[in-house]
Design an enzyme around this catalytic site. Structure first.
Site, PDB file in Angstrom:
ATOM      1  N   ARG A  97      33.264  50.217  43.276  1.00 22.46           N
ATOM      2  CA  ARG A  97      32.853  49.386  42.137  1.00 22.46           C
ATOM      3  C   ARG A  97      34.034  48.502  41.759  1.00 22.46           C
ATOM      4  O   ARG A  97      35.175  48.967  41.696  1.00 22.46           O
ATOM      5  CB  ARG A  97      32.447  50.243  40.940  1.00 22.46           C
ATOM      6  CG  ARG A  97      32.209  49.409  39.678  1.00 22.46           C
ATOM      7  CD  ARG A  97      31.650  50.217  38.545  1.00 22.46           C
ATOM      8  NE  ARG A  97      30.258  50.562  38.776  1.00 22.46           N
ATOM      9  CZ  ARG A  97      29.478  51.134  37.862  1.00 22.46           C
ATOM     10  NH1 ARG A  97      29.958  51.421  36.661  1.00 22.46           N
ATOM     11  NH2 ARG A  97      28.211  51.423  38.123  1.00 22.46           N
TER      12      ARG A  97
ATOM     13  N   HIS B 218      23.907  45.694  41.979  1.00 25.92           N
ATOM     14  CA  HIS B 218      24.105  47.145  41.850  1.00 25.92           C
ATOM     15  C   HIS B 218      22.977  47.789  42.663  1.00 25.92           C
ATOM     16  O   HIS B 218      22.039  48.367  42.112  1.00 25.92           O
ATOM     17  CB  HIS B 218      24.028  47.525  40.368  1.00 25.92           C
ATOM     18  CG  HIS B 218      24.540  48.890  40.029  1.00 25.92           C
ATOM     19  ND1 HIS B 218      24.823  49.849  40.980  1.00 25.92           N
ATOM     20  CD2 HIS B 218      24.804  49.470  38.826  1.00 25.92           C
ATOM     21  CE1 HIS B 218      25.255  50.951  40.366  1.00 25.92           C
ATOM     22  NE2 HIS B 218      25.240  50.748  39.058  1.00 25.92           N
TER      23      HIS B 218
ATOM     24  N   LYS C 130      50.651  47.754  41.053  1.00 27.61           N
ATOM     25  CA  LYS C 130      51.954  47.194  41.473  1.00 27.61           C
ATOM     26  C   LYS C 130      51.765  45.869  42.197  1.00 27.61           C
ATOM     27  O   LYS C 130      52.716  45.307  42.728  1.00 27.61           O
ATOM     28  CB  LYS C 130      52.655  48.168  42.424  1.00 27.61           C
ATOM     29  CG  LYS C 130      52.918  49.540  41.870  1.00 27.61           C
ATOM     30  CD  LYS C 130      53.568  50.393  42.976  1.00 27.61           C
ATOM     31  CE  LYS C 130      53.251  51.854  42.791  1.00 27.61           C
ATOM     32  NZ  LYS C 130      53.510  52.619  44.029  1.00 27.61           N
TER      33      LYS C 130
ATOM     34  N   ARG D 105      27.668  57.784  35.613  1.00 26.40           N
ATOM     35  CA  ARG D 105      26.562  58.161  36.487  1.00 26.40           C
ATOM     36  C   ARG D 105      26.791  57.799  37.952  1.00 26.40           C
ATOM     37  O   ARG D 105      26.579  58.620  38.841  1.00 26.40           O
ATOM     38  CB  ARG D 105      25.259  57.470  36.037  1.00 26.40           C
ATOM     39  CG  ARG D 105      24.568  58.121  34.898  1.00 26.40           C
ATOM     40  CD  ARG D 105      23.907  57.066  34.035  1.00 26.40           C
ATOM     41  NE  ARG D 105      24.947  56.280  33.384  1.00 26.40           N
ATOM     42  CZ  ARG D 105      25.508  56.628  32.232  1.00 26.40           C
ATOM     43  NH1 ARG D 105      25.094  57.676  31.603  1.00 26.40           N
ATOM     44  NH2 ARG D 105      26.490  55.907  31.715  1.00 26.40           N
ATOM     45  N   THR D 106      27.193  56.552  38.193  1.00 25.84           N
ATOM     46  CA  THR D 106      27.240  56.095  39.587  1.00 25.84           C
ATOM     47  C   THR D 106      28.281  56.885  40.370  1.00 25.84           C
ATOM     48  O   THR D 106      28.005  57.409  41.457  1.00 25.84           O
ATOM     49  CB  THR D 106      27.551  54.587  39.634  1.00 25.84           C
ATOM     50  OG1 THR D 106      26.658  53.914  38.749  1.00 25.84           O
ATOM     51  CG2 THR D 106      27.388  54.032  41.028  1.00 25.84           C
TER      52      THR D 106
HETATM   53  N1   CP Z   1      24.017  52.865  35.480  1.00 24.02           N
HETATM   54  C1   CP Z   1      25.332  52.870  35.711  1.00 24.02           C
HETATM   55  O1   CP Z   1      25.834  52.104  36.534  1.00 24.02           O
HETATM   56  O2   CP Z   1      26.033  53.765  34.954  1.00 24.02           O
HETATM   57  P1   CP Z   1      27.586  53.988  35.061  1.00 24.02           P
HETATM   58  O3   CP Z   1      28.268  52.708  34.621  1.00 24.02           O
HETATM   59  O4   CP Z   1      27.894  55.142  34.128  1.00 24.02           O
HETATM   60  O5   CP Z   1      27.932  54.296  36.479  1.00 24.02           O
END
Ligand code: CP
Length: 353
Positions: A124, A152, A103, A74-75
């Site tokens: 991320r 998040h 590496k 999603r993110t």
């Molecule tokens: N909610 C969320 O962070 O989903 P993903 O890990 O799929 O990005």
């Protein structure tokens, strides 16, 4: 491993706390505690405008990078869709093993390299504090798309947007959080995001995964009411406005036997909702594993699929808010649009937002 522990990123994380206290005028979004109540309400208002019209070409000529050192559906995809719908372009990776970090390239060097190419970095990483570290080694705006069990913030913004949409308000709500409250970065961020709106929280978790003291101390300091439970009962559900389910995250456990003990401890089933409030909505940051039975999906109170859709609009609003050059372009495009409208003397002309 010894070499990794001496790396600049590890040394940085050891020295600095992971909280980020820069105000919203900072060009990066690393933590939700950068956002004041006014910032949050403004971003939610803009998300609503993007939902009405997601295709506003305010990022033409700009390039964003999505650097995902951890898996995501999603993110990453909603951020990439957001940039595409705003008229920008996207580069990046979703599997760090295909990059030179495999590496031995450091995060600092990766960030500096990508900064040579793009106008915005969405990142991320599995290490807490990595996004903040990245924001301090580059002038390119960084958006934290999740750093370990820490924060998040874009998820919080879409959660707040979903709560506001479904409840018609953000204030005075009873929010029940269920599952992995120890490692769940979404619940940690949501507590901070909701702290402006007088919530009452119920924290339901097994002892191994209970809400950490840091978050409970935060609630105490800000006068936020909370109750803790180990049992997931209908009585609690029946007093709840927002039921926020979370997954027990296998990837955060060092002891897999402990994971096996707790992984199926709470499962929401449809018949548990029969006496729930009319306005109750069930949220989940997703992905789900076993914690919501599939028979809940058809219940009108299940909102987790629409919640993920809201992520697109919330992230469009964040992108436009976060980056000064983007905001500048955005305002410029509004200005040009209005000028065009004036020139053409059109009646009923509407601003892009
Ligand atoms: N909610 C969320 O962070 O989903 P993903 O890990 O799929 O990005």
């Amino acid at each position: 491993k010894a070499e990794a522990l001496r790396s600049p990123l590890f040394l940085y994380i050891r020295v600095h706390k992971t909280e980020y206290t820069q105000p919203m005028k900072s060009k990066s979004l690393v933590s939700i505690d950068q956002c004041s109540k006014e910032d949050i309400l403004r971003i939610l208002d803009n998300a609503r405008k993007f939902e009405a019209n997601p295709n506003r070409k305010v990022l033409e000529g700009k390039v964003a990078a999505t650097l995902f050192f951890e898996p995501s559906t999603r993110t990453r995809l909603s951020f990439e869709t957001a940039v595409n719908r705003l008229g920008g372009r996207v580069i990046g990776f979703s599997d760090a093993s295909t990059t030179s970090s495999s590496k031995g390239e450091t995060l600092k060097d990766t960030i500096l390299m990508v900064s040579n190419y793009v106008d915005l970095i969405i990142m991320r990483h599995h290490l807490e504090g990595a996004a903040r570290y990245a924001s301090e080694v580059t002038d390119v705006p960084i958006i934290n798309a999740g750093d370990g069990a820490n924060q998040h913030p874009s998820q919080t913004m879409l959660d707040l947007y979903s709560i506001q949409k479904t409840q018609g308000k953000l204030t005075d709500l009873n929010i029940t959080m269920v599952g992995d409250l120890k490692y769940g970065r979404t619940v940690h961020s949501l507590i901070v995001g909701m702290s402006h709106f007088n919530p009452t929280f119920n924290f339901i978790a097994p002892n191994e995964l209970r809400m950490p003291d840091e978050q409970k101390n935060f609630c105490d300091k800000h006068g936020i009411k909370y109750n803790e439970y180990t049992e997931f009962t209908e009585d609690i559900i029946n007093q709840t406005d927002i039921l926020y389910m979370t997954r027990v995250q296998r990837e955060r456990f060092t002891d897999l036997e402990e994971y096996e003990r707790v992984k199926n401890v709470y499962i929401l089933k449809n018949d548990m909702l029969k006496n729930s409030r009319e306005n109750l909505r069930i949220l989940h940051p997703l992905p789900r594993v076993n914690e919501i039975a599939y028979d809940v999906d058809d219940n009108p109170k299940a909102y987790y699929i629409q919640q993920a859709r809201n992520g697109l609009f919330a992230r469009q609003a964040i992108i436009c808010e976060e980056s000064r050059f983007l905001i500048f372009n955005f305002q410029l495009s509004i200005f040009n649009y209005q000028k065009l409208c004036q020139q053409k003397r059109k009646k009923n002309c509407r601003s892009p937002l």
